[in-house]
Motif scaffolding. Structure first.
Motif, short mmCIF file in Angstrom:
data_model
loop_
_atom_site.label_atom_id
_atom_site.label_comp_id
_atom_site.label_asym_id
_atom_site.label_seq_id
_atom_site.Cartn_x
_atom_site.Cartn_y
_atom_site.Cartn_z
N ASP A 36 1.33 -6.78 7.27
CA ASP A 36 1.12 -7.01 8.59
C ASP A 36 -0.26 -6.80 9.21
O ASP A 36 -0.49 -6.27 10.23
N ASN A 38 -2.12 -4.33 8.25
CA ASN A 38 -2.40 -2.81 8.07
C ASN A 38 -2.80 -2.72 6.53
O ASN A 38 -2.15 -3.04 5.72
N GLU A 39 -3.79 -1.88 6.45
CA GLU A 39 -4.25 -1.38 5.01
C GLU A 39 -3.92 0.04 4.51
O GLU A 39 -3.91 0.84 5.51
N ALA A 77 5.00 -2.29 7.83
CA ALA A 77 4.17 -1.25 7.76
C ALA A 77 4.80 0.11 7.87
O ALA A 77 4.31 1.08 7.20
N THR A 78 5.81 0.15 8.81
CA THR A 78 6.33 1.32 9.03
C THR A 78 7.15 1.74 7.93
O THR A 78 7.05 2.79 7.45
N GLN A 81 4.67 2.68 5.19
CA GLN A 81 4.15 4.03 5.34
C GLN A 81 4.90 5.14 5.09
O GLN A 81 4.57 6.20 4.41
#
Length: 596
Positions: A36, A38-39, A77-78, A81
């Motif tokens: 999304d 995010n890297e 992304a969550t 992570q």
């Protein structure tokens, strides 16, 4: 040449710490995972060691093995992570708001070590507000332990969840499997079958796609526990289609209600209480010289008490029995009908028979006995109730025997006893009635005589006499033996065992002290004596304890003490729906107030 193998406990943790520092500083990171936009920089070697998904991705023959950027489109992304933090630190950050993302990432990336942690988190956080969410998440991700525990929690606390408006509760969003498991359960406390039916109807209509599951859910509704008006409304409603087999079950339940006297003979799964357990019913008698109206229940395993119901007629010297989990209270002496009698007596002998239904907490007056009876005995053979002998009006003794046919709700005469008697005891062994002791019209003293009655033969036969004459005593059948216990005016506290095969009596270990006018009931292989009176300084003194006789080991044990003296009672075992601990405490207080 010697050598030794040494192990450094801190090395593994140091490696993980250094990997995390490298990731934080973006040093030696050879791949960036993009989700999304995010890297997430990472190290291929550690990812491959922690995940079968990344191990397969980074093999030499794949294009990702040489790529420095990898796009992941399925997970959030969550979720990524949280899983990367777990891979690098062994710590997993969990909350209900991010749990689904974390589980999706762990499942998709095959980081299997994170999944049991999520399952345990669901189990630990399951409460009234989250239980429906927990059970749906556990079902979605095949977390069997969490699913089992969450369903148990919902079943136990369904009564609390149903107190809310169903339109505002997550119960209607439960997954199919869990809803079916709940409706199938035998262990739902404090929830009426009508409430369960309402839940099923609302759940089915919440999403019309679910109507395909209507049959399996309706197959597990216990129609015999539904009120008559509810059954009629269910049959005529059009919101949820009913199969022919379901309609037949509803009609069967309507017929069940239309013949209330026959209900004990019609018991099956659909009229069996959920969450039921054995309770000893303490029925009638006196406490503190006052007639007891309240019927109490006693759980011999937890020593808990509850108030069950109120008698329609206060009685003593009565009989009780249970058929089809219905409690029958027969005859006895009552102070209530004496006020309408022209005789100079404070008590009146009655022929009235009441039946208590724990399913609906209701009493029904069935056909009365042909004769008024007190200090008589009753037994059950083939679901027929036999009332034998006793004391009738004006202290007259009876030799008559009558039989109650539940199917016809009628009493008919049977073969008379060998003599008029009262204060005798009775029990059943192998479908044969045995009676013992009592006093007859020809004897002023207690009797040792024992008689048996085979319904097929229709005759009373004299058996070997007891070694002790007894009056106002009790008998009990345990396995292949018959036991006789203490009566009134007995000089000793001996008990005896009778073997029907050899027609012989054997003396057993005596009770530590005398006792009479007690209640008696058999639980497994233990005979319990509840309350009663004893002689002390030539006076009748009430007893408050409950003692148990172990028939296998021939020994006595004090079980517990009752909160008040109780005598002249009769006891039977009844299956009741269980209640919560707070309900039991309230019931006990209510029961004590009633008695006192």
């Amino acid at each position: 040449m010697s050598y030794f193998l040494a192990y450094c406990k801190s090395h593994r943790g140091t490696v993980f710490t250094q990997y995390q520092m490298l990731r934080a500083e973006r040093q030696l990171c050879d791949v960036s995972l993009i989700v999304d936009g995010n890297e997430f920089p990472a190290h291929k070697s550690l990812l491959a060691c922690s995940s079968d998904y990344f191990r397969a991705m980074f093999k030499d023959h794949t294009k990702e093995s040489k790529a420095t950027i990898v796009h992941l489109k399925v997970i959030s992304a969550t979720g990524l992570q949280n899983i990367l933090d777990f891979i690098y630190t062994s710590w997993l950050s969990l909350s209900l708001s991010t749990l689904e993302d974390t589980l999706e990432a762990a499942s998709y990336l095959q980081v299997l070590g994170a999944i049991p942690l999520c399952s345990q988190f669901l189990i630990n956080t399951c409460d009234l507000e989250s239980c429906c969410f927990v059970v749906n998440i556990a079902f979605k991700f095949y977390l069997t332990d969490a699913l089992t525990e969450a369903e148990k929690y919902i079943i136990t606390n369904l009564w609390r969840l149903l107190q809310e408006d169903l339109d505002d509760t997550e119960l209607l969003e439960l997954n199919v499997k869990s809803m079916i498991n709940i409706i199938k359960s035998n262990d739902i406390p404090r929830v009426s079958e009508k409430s369960l039916l309402t839940l099923v109807l609302n759940w089915l209509q919440y999403d019309r796609i679910r109507l395909g599951y209507a049959k399996v859910l309706f197959d597990n509704i216990r129609y015999g526990l539904l009120p008559l008006d509810t059954l009629r409304k269910l049959y005529t409603q059009t919101d949820v289609p009913l199969t022919a087999s379901i309609k037949c079950m509803i009609i069967k339940a309507i017929n069940y209600h239309s013949t209330p006297s026959k209900q004990p003979l019609l018991q099956d799964k659909f009229s069996t209480l959920r969450n039921q357990k054995e309770w000893i019913m303490l029925v009638g008698g006196t406490a503190n010289d006052t007639f007891v109206e309240n019927v109490l229940g006693f759980d011999v395993y937890s020593h808990k008490w509850r108030s069950v119901t109120n008698l329609h007629l206060k009685v003593q010297h009565h009989c009780t029995c249970v058929i089809g989990n219905f409690l029958y209270v027969l005859g006895g002496e009552t102070p209530e009908r004496a006020q309408y009698s022209t005789k100079d007596s404070s008590l009146c002998v009655t022929n009235i028979v009441y039946r208590y239904d724990p399913r609906f907490d209701q009493w029904l007056q069935v056909s009365g006995m042909l004769e008024n009876r007190a200090q008589f005995s009753c037994c059950i053979i083939d679901k027929y109730i036999f009332a034998m002998g006793g004391r009738g009006d004006q202290q007259t003794l009876l030799s008559t025997v009558e039989v109650y046919d539940i199917n016809r709700d009628t009493w008919t005469k049977c073969k008379d006893l060998p003599s008029k008697m009262h204060g005798h005891a009775g029990t059943v062994h192998s479908n044969i009635i045995y009676i013992s002791g009592g006093k007859t019209d020809t004897q002023a003293n207690s009797s040792k005589d024992v008689y048996s009655f085979n319904r097929l033969e229709g005759q009373w036969k004299k058996q070997a006499s007891m070694s002790i004459a007894r009056f106002g005593h009790q008998m009990a059948t345990v396995k292949d033996a018959i036991f006789t216990f203490l009566g009134i005016y007995e000089p000793f506290s001996d008990i005896e065992k009778y073997d029907p095969k050899t027609n012989q009596w054997t003396r057993l270990r005596p009770l530590p002290f005398d006792r009479f006018s007690y209640g008696l009931v058999v639980v497994e292989q233990t005979v319990l004596l509840l309350g009663g009176k004893k002689w002390q300084d030539s006076q009748e003194v009430p007893t408050q304890n409950i003692v148990g006789y172990d028939t296998e080991n021939d020994c006595w044990e004090e079980i517990c003490s009752m909160a008040f003296p109780f005598s002249g009672l009769q006891c039977s075992v009844l299956q009741l729906s269980d209640v919560t601990e707070s309900d039991e405490k309230c019931s006990k207080v209510h029961a004590l107030k009633k008695v006192q």
